[in-house]
Design a protein around this motif. Structure first.
Motif, PDB file in Angstrom:
ATOM      1  N   VAL B  19      -3.663 -18.057 -14.644  1.00  0.00           N
ATOM      2  CA  VAL B  19      -3.599 -16.988 -13.665  1.00  0.00           C
ATOM      3  C   VAL B  19      -4.700 -17.166 -12.613  1.00  0.00           C
ATOM      4  N   THR B  23      -4.206 -17.688  -8.583  1.00  0.00           N
ATOM      5  CA  THR B  23      -4.756 -16.857  -7.507  1.00  0.00           C
ATOM      6  C   THR B  23      -5.688 -17.670  -6.605  1.00  0.00           C
ATOM      7  N   LEU B  26      -3.747 -19.367  -4.014  1.00  0.00           N
ATOM      8  CA  LEU B  26      -3.177 -18.489  -2.999  1.00  0.00           C
ATOM      9  C   LEU B  26      -3.699 -18.860  -1.614  1.00  0.00           C
ATOM     10  N   LEU B  29      -2.401 -22.123  -0.247  1.00  0.00           N
ATOM     11  CA  LEU B  29      -0.993 -22.086   0.143  1.00  0.00           C
ATOM     12  C   LEU B  29      -0.825 -21.792   1.625  1.00  0.00           C
ATOM     13  N   THR B  30      -1.829 -21.184   2.224  1.00  0.00           N
ATOM     14  CA  THR B  30      -1.677 -20.791   3.628  1.00  0.00           C
ATOM     15  C   THR B  30      -1.522 -22.036   4.476  1.00  0.00           C
ATOM     16  N   PRO B  31      -0.599 -21.965   5.430  1.00  0.00           N
ATOM     17  CA  PRO B  31      -0.406 -23.125   6.299  1.00  0.00           C
ATOM     18  C   PRO B  31      -1.661 -23.360   7.136  1.00  0.00           C
ATOM     19  N   LEU B 270      -3.750  -3.064  -1.133  1.00  0.00           N
ATOM     20  CA  LEU B 270      -3.137  -4.397  -1.143  1.00  0.00           C
ATOM     21  C   LEU B 270      -2.305  -4.622   0.121  1.00  0.00           C
ATOM     22  N   ILE B 271      -1.477  -3.613   0.441  1.00  0.00           N
ATOM     23  CA  ILE B 271      -0.635  -3.730   1.642  1.00  0.00           C
ATOM     24  C   ILE B 271      -1.516  -3.858   2.884  1.00  0.00           C
ATOM     25  N   ILE B 274      -2.926  -7.257   3.226  1.00  0.00           N
ATOM     26  CA  ILE B 274      -1.955  -8.266   3.666  1.00  0.00           C
ATOM     27  C   ILE B 274      -1.683  -8.104   5.158  1.00  0.00           C
ATOM     28  N   ARG B 275      -1.541  -6.855   5.606  1.00  0.00           N
ATOM     29  CA  ARG B 275      -1.264  -6.620   7.031  1.00  0.00           C
ATOM     30  C   ARG B 275      -2.418  -7.103   7.890  1.00  0.00           C
ATOM     31  N   LEU B 279      -7.352 -12.254   3.360  1.00  0.00           N
ATOM     32  CA  LEU B 279      -6.895 -13.017   2.194  1.00  0.00           C
ATOM     33  C   LEU B 279      -7.791 -12.878   0.977  1.00  0.00           C
ATOM     34  N   THR B 282      -6.931  -9.709  -0.681  1.00  0.00           N
ATOM     35  CA  THR B 282      -5.635  -9.845  -1.343  1.00  0.00           C
ATOM     36  C   THR B 282      -5.798 -10.603  -2.654  1.00  0.00           C
ATOM     37  N   VAL B 286      -5.054  -9.156  -6.407  1.00  0.00           N
ATOM     38  CA  VAL B 286      -4.017  -9.764  -7.243  1.00  0.00           C
ATOM     39  C   VAL B 286      -4.618 -10.199  -8.574  1.00  0.00           C
ATOM     40  N   ILE B 289      -5.336  -7.113 -10.780  1.00  0.00           N
ATOM     41  CA  ILE B 289      -4.119  -6.558 -11.377  1.00  0.00           C
ATOM     42  C   ILE B 289      -3.665  -7.421 -12.545  1.00  0.00           C
ATOM     43  N   ALA B 290      -3.732  -8.764 -12.377  1.00  0.00           N
ATOM     44  CA  ALA B 290      -3.309  -9.667 -13.446  1.00  0.00           C
ATOM     45  C   ALA B 290      -4.222  -9.532 -14.666  1.00  0.00           C
TER      46      ALA B 290
END
Lengths: 298, 315
Positions: B19, B23, B26, B29-31, B270-271, B274-275, B279, B282, B286, B289-290
């Motif tokens: 996990v 994370t 994460l 992963l961003t371009p 969290l929302i 992200i908006r 990162l 976020t 995440v 929560i995990a």
């Protein structure tokens, strides 16, 4: 039986698929489908046809402003579902929204099924694979489905591709567990052992002997997962982090309508109703299929 | 039993490793350049260099992974880039809302599920049994945000008995707090009830077929006593296992329901993160929560062995 909850396809209780065979309700030989099943089937066929032939239907452009202001549903003949606050056709947006929703969820469920069944069958016959796959599955399940989708969307940017990847990851654990449980169930039956004794390779035994008994419950479960994925897609799009506007999506339409919940609740209720009926129908069909497959298994 | 729990614990550690790797990934992963995604497009080269230095993107993945796990263990989930606050303190501000919502939702769920499932299982095939069955099929098909909006429409806008949105802290006004929490909790609880009710009902039906229930009945024990004292505990193993998964769903559901009711909980945070493309925030949320989910499931495994001692023997 454990019905799958909308936002988490996680299912440790795969046993019911196997155990239902004993319940008297499904032991009756091939009951004719009930009215609820037929109605559900009809609705799904309508949604599917509308989504597939969306661009051939006499619909307004989903992004064109056909009326100057919003009109409520059932007041105009051509736009009988009304138009939204930007004057866009609700009917057309629903149909094109179905297209996006179905493409995303069907492809994710199919990918998830292929990956999940492969992993599940491997862990059903190999202890080492079982440990690795089991741990990875537990790790995936530690992220609530919606959080997983949001996190991927946050990293990769919103759009259809992260949605498909996220929804696939979201569906893999359930398929893996189901395939594993059913593989274990048949793995030591005589005909499988016979094939093994005749010198067939593990891959051949899995594909020729085990897969046919694994695939039936999995296909029935596919439908259940599909409903969960449609809800998940709608939820992220509702949060504005899924399908990117102005591309229509059911979740996005509900979010747009929420601003005028007091003045015109129809803008929320119409797409919400379509989403609800679709998910309900898929659920009814899925339960019917699962009862049938488990009933005729033994 | 010790062996069973030991195996569970080892597994939980491996899951935690995976996990945390997930994370950590994460950000990768961003371009494009991760430093740019953290600091934003407008950041100057010196800021980018500082970000690279701080998060060590030039170091090997394995080193970063060990670092990240270490900081998670010490409760340091990083620092929000937009507000310059530690993720932990932002989280601590929002946690009470989500925790209260979750607890209230669990209480409502159990208050609905236990009596309904016992009654429906006891009176198999009665009209209430069929009604409850149909109701869970319908409820399970309503996404939580739609349920939330329908509840707002009915109770807040049509009946005008509860507030549409917003949050009153518990310390300020306990009654107002309950009024602001009840609709979101109900939206979460109804969705959860739809999942758990059929499960407990099926288990109750199976338990009631056991010989000792027949014996109790022939001794003249009352129905209520049979159900609550004899049938409930052996029937609740699936329920308890599923409650562990419930927690993940409730957290996930809370994200959506908090948005629908504009409540200042973790989901809303969290929302927002992200908006605003924050990162690090976020990622921290995440991970948090995990970890909560993993710990809760470990606790549930322990509970499970208490509830049904056969578990630890057979495994």
């Amino acid at each position: 039986m454990t019905e799958q909850q909308t936002l988490s396809p996680a299912t440790p209780e795969v046993a019911p698929t196997v155990a239902v065979a004993a319940s008297p309700a499904v032991r009756k030989p091939r009951r004719r489908p009930s009215i609820a099943v037929l109605l559900s089937l009809a609705w799904i066929v309508v949604v599917l046809l509308a989504a597939i032939f969306a661009s051939l239907l006499p619909l307004a452009d989903p992004n064109a402003n056909v009326t100057p202001t919003s009109i409520p549903p059932f007041t105009s003949g051509a736009e009988f579902l009304g138009t939204d606050q930007l004057g866009r056709s609700v009917l057309s947006r629903l149909v094109f929204g179905a297209q996006v929703s179905l493409v995303v969820s069907v492809s994710a469920a199919a990918l998830g099924m292929v990956i999940g069944v492969t992993l599940g069958m491997m862990s059903g016959v190999r202890r080492a694979a079982d440990t690795v796959v089991g741990t990875a599955t537990d790790a995936l399940l530690a992220f609530p489905g919606i959080v997983l989708l949001l996190a991927l969307g946050a990293a990769m940017g919103p759009g259809v591709r992260p949605l498909i990847i996220g929804l696939t990851l979201f569906s893999v654990p359930a398929f893996t567990r189901l395939a594993r449980a059913n593989t274990k169930l048949v793995n030591h039956r005589e005909y499988v052992e016979a094939a093994r004794l005749q010198g067939a390779s593990t891959v051949r035994v899995l594909l020729r002997e085990v897969l046919p008994s694994v695939i039936r419950p999995v296909l029935a479960y596919f439908v259940v997962i599909l409903a969960a994925l449609i809800v998940a897609e709608a939820s992220v799009s509702y949060l504005g982090l899924g399908v990117v506007p102005p591309t229509p999506s059911w979740g996005g339409m509900i979010a747009d309508g929420q601003a005028q919940l007091i003045d015109s609740p129809a803008h929320v209720l119409v797409p919400a109703f379509v989403l609800f009926v679709t998910v309900l129908s898929i659920g009814v069909l899925g339960r019917w299929l699962r009862a049938r497959t488990s009933g005729s298994r033994s | 039993m010790a062996r069973f729990l030991g195996a569970r614990f080892v597994r939980a550690i491996f899951v935690f490793l995976l996990v945390s790797l997930g994370t950590l990934f994460l950000i990768d992963l961003t371009p494009g350049d991760p430093a740019v995604s953290i600091a934003g497009e407008t950041a100057g080269p010196d800021v980018l260099a500082a970000v690279r230095e701080q998060y060590g993107f030039d170091r090997p993945l394995l080193v970063r992974w060990v670092d990240w796990m270490g900081s998670v263990f010490s409760g340091n989930f990083g620092q929000s880039f937009t507000s310059r606050m530690p993720v932990m303190s932002l989280l601590a501000d929002r946690l009470p809302v989500t925790v209260e919502l979750t607890i209230l939702a669990v209480v409502i769920t159990l208050a609905l599920v236990i009596p309904l499932a016992l009654y429906a299982g006891y009176h198999q095939g009665s009209w209430l049994d069929r009604f409850v069955n149909g109701l869970s099929a319908v409820l399970i098909s309503i996404p939580s945000f739609v349920l939330a909006l329908v509840l707002i429409l009915v109770f807040a806008l049509a009946l005008r008995v509860l507030p549409v949105s917003g949050w009153v802290p518990l310390a300020e006004d306990p009654i107002g707090n309950l009024r602001s929490a009840i609709l979101p909790a109900l939206a979460l609880a109804l969705a959860e009830t739809a999942v758990l009710l059929p499960v407990l009902r099926a288990d109750v039906v199976a338990t009631l077929e056991q010989d000792y229930i027949t014996l109790a009945r022939s001794k003249g024990v009352s129905s209520a006593r049979i159900l609550f004292r004899h049938a409930l505990r052996p029937s609740s193993t699936s329920l308890v296992t599923l409650m562990g998964l419930s927690l993940a769903r409730l957290f996930g559901g809370a994200v959506i329901v908090e948005t629908a009711f504009s409540l200042p909980g973790i989901g809303d945070l969290l929302i927002t993160s992200i908006r605003s493309k924050d990162l690090i925030l976020t990622q921290g949320l995440v991970m948090f929560i995990a970890v909560v989910y993993l710990v809760a499931n470990l606790v549930i495994d322990i509970l499970y062995t208490k509830l049904d001692p056969r578990v630890s023997v057979s495994s």
